[in-house]
Design an enzyme around this catalytic site. Structure first.
Site, mmCIF file in Angstrom:
data_model
loop_
_atom_site.group_PDB
_atom_site.id
_atom_site.type_symbol
_atom_site.label_atom_id
_atom_site.label_comp_id
_atom_site.label_asym_id
_atom_site.label_seq_id
_atom_site.Cartn_x
_atom_site.Cartn_y
_atom_site.Cartn_z
ATOM 1 N N GLU A 7 0.834 -1.181 0.000
ATOM 2 C CA GLU A 7 0.000 0.000 0.000
ATOM 3 C C GLU A 7 0.881 1.247 0.000
ATOM 4 O O GLU A 7 1.793 1.364 0.802
ATOM 5 C CB GLU A 7 -0.926 0.015 1.230
ATOM 6 C CG GLU A 7 -1.956 -1.097 1.220
ATOM 7 C CD GLU A 7 -3.120 -0.844 2.163
ATOM 8 O OE1 GLU A 7 -3.179 0.238 2.786
ATOM 9 O OE2 GLU A 7 -3.973 -1.733 2.283
ATOM 10 N N HIS A 15 -4.352 6.626 0.286
ATOM 11 C CA HIS A 15 -3.633 5.354 0.304
ATOM 12 C C HIS A 15 -4.201 4.467 -0.788
ATOM 13 O O HIS A 15 -5.278 4.722 -1.332
ATOM 14 C CB HIS A 15 -3.677 4.671 1.671
ATOM 15 C CG HIS A 15 -4.998 4.116 2.077
ATOM 16 N ND1 HIS A 15 -6.052 4.896 2.528
ATOM 17 C CD2 HIS A 15 -5.456 2.832 2.141
ATOM 18 C CE1 HIS A 15 -7.078 4.114 2.851
ATOM 19 N NE2 HIS A 15 -6.748 2.866 2.615
#
Lengths: 153, 111
Positions: free
Chosen positions: A22, A83
């Site tokens: 991520e 994100h």
């Protein structure tokens, strides 16, 4: 949330580069009087998770302070976070909800499928922290300067 | 004695739009209590139901995280700037007991 197109592209690009982990960072800009976030730059940050970096991310208070200082240099504020969700939809998770800070920030999620950036969505946290509401992403006219601040990672 | 508390952007709606607020206190804890008394709606954002600062709320005195300087008992002499700094976390999966992981999505349509 209003954002420059190259800001949205920079977020997608970071998500792709971070895959299969991520990628995450900060949204810099201004807050309108009605609470709408105007995002004109991003500040990349390193994912500070020690493990499960494919499925979790952490932005430390020190990273926030670095981003806030970068924003300040440009006369801006930290107005949100982004994100990526590797191989996962661009929708907030229970983890996102439980660990999101204050309402008022914009929370951008970009889905990255097989390494390629896909859907990008924006969310705001309800004042009682019970849920996210999806926010419309509208285009902000381009400015001459680059939208991507120096990386802190 | 009054100290200056720096307020994160989205919380300024609770402090009449001000980026800083004045609070009275000789420790970080008493200064934050005073701030919360002045702005009750701000208190709900900073403190959980257990009356403790929420896990993502970090407090700095100058450049020092109060976790390293005595926490809420960190003394103030009135010259410092106190900052409320959020941490952020999240991700696509939650870990269940037994180590299994499952995706868990939660969201509501726009109001």
């Amino acid at each position: 949330m209003r954002a420059k197109n190259d800001v949205l592209q920079a977020i997608r690009r970071h998500g792709g580069e971070a895959y299969p982990e991520e990628g995450c960072g900060f949204l810099l800009g201004r807050m309108d009087d009605d609470g709408t976030q105007q995002v004109t730059r991003i500040q990349r940050a390193g994912n500070e998770r020690a493990e499960d970096r494919e499925r979790r991310f952490t932005l430390s208070p020190e990273a926030y302070r670095t981003a806030a200082a970068a924003a300040d240099e440009h006369g801006l504020d930290v107005v949100g976070f982004y994100h990526s969700h590797p191989d996962h939809p661009a929708r907030p998770s229970e983890t996102d909800l439980a660990e999101a800070p204050f309402p008022g920030y914009a929370y951008v999620i970009v889905s990255v499928q097989d390494g390629r950036p896909a859907d990008l969505t924006a969310w705001t946290l309800a004042p009682d922290r019970s849920q996210f509401h999806q926010a419309e992403v509208t285009s902000l006219s381009e400015a001459a300067s680059s939208s991507e601040a120096a990386s802190s990672s | 004695m009054p100290v200056t508390v720096r307020i994160p952007t989205p919380l300024r709606s609770y402090t009449d739009g001000q980026s800083t607020a004045e609070a009275e206190g000789d420790t970080v804890g008493t200064a934050l209590d005073d701030l919360a008394e002045q702005y009750p709606d701000l208190r709900e954002q900073l403190y959980g139901e257990d009356d403790q600062l929420r896990s993502f709320v970090n407090v700095y005195v100058g450049d020092e995280d109060i976790r390293h300087t005595g926490g809420a008992d960190t003394p103030l002499d009135g010259d410092e700037e106190v900052s409320i700094v959020p941490a952020v976390a999240g991700g696509t999966w939650v870990r269940e007991s037994g180590g299994r992981k499952r995706p868990c999505l939660v969201a509501a349509p726009a109001p």
